[in-house]
Design an enzyme around this catalytic site. Structure first.
Site, mmCIF file in Angstrom:
data_model
loop_
_atom_site.group_PDB
_atom_site.id
_atom_site.type_symbol
_atom_site.label_atom_id
_atom_site.label_comp_id
_atom_site.label_asym_id
_atom_site.label_seq_id
_atom_site.Cartn_x
_atom_site.Cartn_y
_atom_site.Cartn_z
ATOM 1 C CE LYS A 1 -14.945 -5.320 11.701
ATOM 2 N NZ LYS A 1 -14.554 -3.188 10.702
ATOM 3 C CE LYS B 1 -21.168 -5.564 9.240
ATOM 4 N NZ LYS B 1 -21.726 -3.949 9.476
ATOM 5 C CE LYS C 1 -18.464 -0.742 2.086
ATOM 6 N NZ LYS C 1 -18.515 -0.387 4.330
HETATM 7 N N1 AQP Z 1 -25.334 -6.113 6.130
HETATM 8 C C1 AQP Z 1 -25.455 -5.445 6.462
HETATM 9 N N2 AQP Z 1 -27.073 -5.733 6.131
HETATM 10 C C2 AQP Z 1 -27.875 -4.226 6.639
HETATM 11 N N3 AQP Z 1 -27.675 -3.236 6.853
HETATM 12 C C3 AQP Z 1 -25.777 -3.591 6.748
HETATM 13 N N4 AQP Z 1 -24.986 -2.160 6.966
HETATM 14 C C4 AQP Z 1 -23.862 -2.840 6.733
HETATM 15 N N5 AQP Z 1 -23.983 -3.643 6.287
HETATM 16 C C5 AQP Z 1 -24.904 -3.988 6.314
HETATM 17 C C6 AQP Z 1 -25.262 -0.708 7.423
HETATM 18 O O1 AQP Z 1 -24.586 0.083 6.169
HETATM 19 C C7 AQP Z 1 -24.603 1.608 6.634
HETATM 20 C C8 AQP Z 1 -23.185 1.795 5.873
HETATM 21 O O2 AQP Z 1 -21.616 0.977 6.529
HETATM 22 P P1 AQP Z 1 -20.284 1.287 6.921
HETATM 23 O O3 AQP Z 1 -20.372 0.596 5.548
HETATM 24 O O4 AQP Z 1 -20.292 2.606 7.942
HETATM 25 O O5 AQP Z 1 -19.685 0.147 8.132
HETATM 26 P P2 AQP Z 1 -20.279 -1.394 8.627
HETATM 27 O O6 AQP Z 1 -21.307 -1.451 8.995
HETATM 28 O O7 AQP Z 1 -18.939 -2.041 9.261
HETATM 29 O O8 AQP Z 1 -20.399 -2.032 6.498
HETATM 30 P P3 AQP Z 1 -19.530 -3.321 5.935
HETATM 31 O O9 AQP Z 1 -20.047 -3.566 4.704
HETATM 32 O O10 AQP Z 1 -19.511 -4.309 6.802
HETATM 33 O O11 AQP Z 1 -17.866 -2.388 6.164
HETATM 34 P P4 AQP Z 1 -16.542 -3.061 6.308
HETATM 35 O O12 AQP Z 1 -16.183 -4.211 5.924
HETATM 36 O O13 AQP Z 1 -15.589 -2.304 6.348
HETATM 37 O O14 AQP Z 1 -16.490 -3.248 8.053
HETATM 38 C C9 AQP Z 1 -24.000 1.279 8.106
HETATM 39 O O15 AQP Z 1 -25.598 1.639 8.748
HETATM 40 C C10 AQP Z 1 -24.740 -0.474 8.593
HETATM 41 O O16 AQP Z 1 -25.710 -0.545 9.747
#
Ligand code: AQP
Length: 333
Positions: A113, A195, A198
């Site tokens: 990040k 990965k 969002k």
């Molecule tokens: N690409 C992914 N594939 C599988 N699992 C995923 N998770 C997130 N992205 C993937 C799982 O979703 C849960 C919630 O995630 P989060 O929103 O708390 O944080 P994150 O992992 O940082 O998800 P994002 O979508 O990537 O959010 P941003 O963009 O805000 O950083 C977690 O259990 C994660 O493992």
């Protein structure tokens, strides 16, 4: 026998993606039949990034409606917004004092990040795993459904809990274990080495659960395609990351084993594979969106669910905070 406790959360940093859905959300409705489930909208985590306030509020309520639309039953599971339960940030400060700087700077997510930030790195990015540990440990959680990408953070939560228990020679926190949904990580559609996220600035890199069929079609059609001649369809994350990602999405949405999916597509071209992926995603999402449109119209109901959820969550969290205060020697009234 008392049911084990499951805690899981998604950040409202954007609309829930297909990655979040496959990684965790799809499984939540099944878990609520066998566990005491606590499902949180992790809004405090999202403010580590700058977000438009109006959009943020909308995303929070859209994601609540999406939890319900994915069949999370508020009679079985607790649904609440993290910032509505004050104990999360309270415990976070305390656990800050039981975590070492090196443990945080080593986290892969922190390193990735801050890659493009050259100065003014906010401390929330560094402390993120401690707030996550607080979320989990507050509820004496037994199991945490997480995607593979969050395992490192969960390991740190366990380490902090064990350290705290050891210092005070008392079991103040339960030691949580991950509940991996076959460990599948869905990758970005435009760069399968990253990965799917969002908050990615490239909107074509992810499918959101609120994308319409036209958008889904465009995004999958444009998705990264591996170059090989003649083009062959098989799963190999290193040699064919783009195609493997599409196959993984298909396998998860159809519930079919990868070997079966590979057989079905072995003599087909990429375009045929993409059309199938589009159809399955559209089918899955259209059911969710049908429910979403009903819930979204009923703001009073959504707010009622949230008030009820935060009241219940606070009751559990307060018990842990009391224990923590007492063992440390903080005065609790
Ligand atoms: N690409 C992914 N594939 C599988 N699992 C995923 N998770 C997130 N992205 C993937 C799982 O979703 C849960 C919630 O995630 P989060 O929103 O708390 O944080 P994150 O992992 O940082 O998800 P994002 O979508 O990537 O959010 P941003 O963009 O805000 O950083 C977690 O259990 C994660 O493992």
């Amino acid at each position: 026998m008392k049911k084990s406790i499951v805690f899981s959360a998604i950040q409202p940093s954007g609309v829930i993606t297909l990655g979040n859905y496959i990684g965790v959300l799809k499984n939540w409705k099944i878990l609520q039949n066998n566990y005491n489930c606590i499902y949180c909208i992790a809004d405090m985590h999202s403010i580590t990034n700058k977000i438009n306030p109006k959009l943020f509020k909308k995303n929070i309520m859209d994601n609540v409606a999406l939890y319900l639309s994915c069949n999370i039953n508020p009679k079985k599971s607790i649904i609440f917004i993290q910032s509505h339960v004050k104990y999360h940030t309270q415990l976070c400060w305390i656990l800050n004092c039981f975590t070492y700087l090196g443990e945080l700077t080593r986290m892969t997510q922190f390193k990735s990040k801050i890659k493009n930030i050259f100065n003014k790195i906010n401390l929330g990015l560094l402390n993120y795993p401690i707030l996550m540990a607080s979320d989990i440990l507050l509820y004496q959680t037994n199991k945490v459904p997480v995607g593979k990408d969050q395992i490192q953070h969960l390991e740190l939560s366990k380490k902090i809990a064990k350290r705290f228990n050891k210092i005070y020679n008392k079991k103040i926190f339960n030691i949580p274990e991950p509940l991996l949904n076959n460990g599948n990580k869905i990758m970005s559609l435009s760069n399968p080495k990253k990965k799917m996220s969002k908050s990615d600035i490239n909107k074509n890199s992810f499918i959101s659960l609120l994308d319409d069929p036209k958008k889904i079609h465009k995004k999958i059609k444009k998705s990264f395609t591996d170059i090989d001649n003649p083009p062959k369809i098989y799963y190999d994350i290193k040699k064919k990351p783009g195609i493997s990602n599409l196959l993984l999405i298909l396998s998860n949405l159809t519930g079919k084993k990868m070997s079966i999916i590979e057989k079905e597509f072995e003599n087909q071209n990429y375009s045929y594979l993409k059309i199938n992926v589009i159809n399955y995603i559209t089918d899955t999402i259209s059911d969710i969106q049908h429910n979403f449109n009903i819930y979204k119209k009923n703001k009073d109901f959504l707010e009622y669910i949230l008030k009820y959820g935060s009241k219940k969550a606070s009751k559990y969290a307060k018990k842990t905070i009391e224990k923590v205060y007492n063992v440390i020697g903080l005065y609790y009234l």
